[in-house]
Design an enzyme around this catalytic site. Structure first.
Site, PDB file in Angstrom:
ATOM      1  N   GLY A 250       4.032   4.023   5.108  1.00 13.85           N
ATOM      2  CA  GLY A 250       3.346   3.536   3.998  1.00 13.85           C
ATOM      3  C   GLY A 250       3.287   2.247   3.531  1.00 13.85           C
ATOM      4  N   ASP A 251       4.314   1.662   3.721  1.00 11.86           N
ATOM      5  CA  ASP A 251       4.313   0.234   3.652  1.00 11.86           C
ATOM      6  C   ASP A 251       3.423  -0.580   4.549  1.00 11.86           C
ATOM      7  OD1 ASP A 251       6.563   0.868   1.953  1.00 11.86           O
ATOM      8  OD2 ASP A 251       8.121   0.708   3.834  1.00 11.86           O
TER       9      ASP A 251
END
Length: 302
Positions: A250-251
């Site tokens: 997600g990052d």
């Protein structure tokens, strides 16, 4: 310049073994120690993709020094507040029949150290991007996100927020430029289970009504959806590949989105595709996304 803040950084000790048994000795088949924390991951992937950033937050002890060393290897500028007592937490990620996590607590952060961080943030100004993501340690106040963004409001800074339900909802009043919940987190914010794309879009629009400008929803193997501030809608399935490690995916999507947006001079479609490719590249490897991997996956996204 892009700035990232990680209030609760960690050294991630990632191990793999065929089976994990409690109450006995377990022997590993793989181990790796990586600088972790959502903002730190964003900075590392930005560096891998050729973009500079400054990583901020709090570090302490020998584990904090190792995080600094790794960030230097990744060409990331760091400007952390140093905590004199304790050490930055160690998070153990055990990958066996199922994934198990054991997360450390981290050092105590005083009000004086909080003010030291706020002082560092005074350098941010017009045109800068500020990425605020991850959890808050129990030694910081619950409204730390709000305190931070209130200090920067009105300075022409793009806010990017990637955080859990309570933290995210409370900062929508600051009109973040980009937020990135996953589909499960989005449903949890409204106490529902979202089963269709239409339901996801409906609830993403509610976050826009509350103040968010662009909403990027990650959906793991099902891809992602983007609702832009100007009313456009993008959706794509995820590229095909074998899931190796979901940590940091997600990052990486956030870093990829910023990269695509910068390199296309503000094209949201390019930003969306690059974000999806970067998230997938991290998920398909035992390291965070690298430029060549992202470019290869970009060719498969329609």
């Amino acid at each position: 310049m892009i700035y990232t803040v990680t209030f609760n950084p960690a050294l991630d000790y990632i191990v793999r073994l065929d089976s994990f048994k409690t109450g006995g000795i377990n022997r590993l088949s793989y181990e790796q120690v990586l600088a972790g924390g959502k903002g730190i991951n964003v900075s590392i992937v930005l560096g891998n993709l050729g973009h500079k950033s400054v990583a901020l937050g709090f570090l302490a002890g020998f584990t904090g020094e190792e995080i600094k060393r790794q960030l230097k290897d990744f060409n990331v500028t760091e400007d952390f507040v140093q905590i004199e007592e304790g050490f930055t937490r160690i998070n153990m990620k055990i990958k066996a029949e199922v994934e198990t996590e054991v997360n450390g607590q981290g050092p105590k952060i005083s009000e004086e150290k909080r003010e030291e961080l706020f002082k560092k943030l005074e350098k941010l100004g017009e045109g800068d991007t500020f990425v605020l993501s991850g959890s808050i340690p129990n030694t910081l106040p619950d409204d730390m996100y709000e305190q931070t963004l209130s200090r920067l409001q009105g300075k022409g800074i793009r806010f990017v927020v990637d955080a859990e339900k309570g933290l995210l909802l409370k900062v929508l009043k600051f009109n973040p430029w980009l937020i990135k919940p996953n589909n499960h987190e989005l449903g949890d914010m409204f106490g529902v289970v979202l089963k269709t794309d239409e339901e996801i879009v409906e609830h993403a629009k509610k976050l826009q009504e509350k103040g968010a400008r662009n909403v990027l929803i990650s959906m793991a193997g099902d891809g992602a959806i983007l609702l832009t501030a100007d009313g456009k809608y993008y959706k794509s399935p995820a590229p095909k590949g074998t899931l190796v490690n979901s940590i940091g995916a997600g990052d990486s999507m956030v870093a990829g989105f910023l990269t695509g947006f910068i390199e296309s001079n503000g094209d949201y479609e390019k930003a969306f595709k690059t974000g999806l490719a970067a998230g997938s590249a991290s998920a398909f490897s035992d390291h965070l996304a690298r430029r060549n991997e992202v470019e290869d996956l970009l060719k498969t996204i329609s």
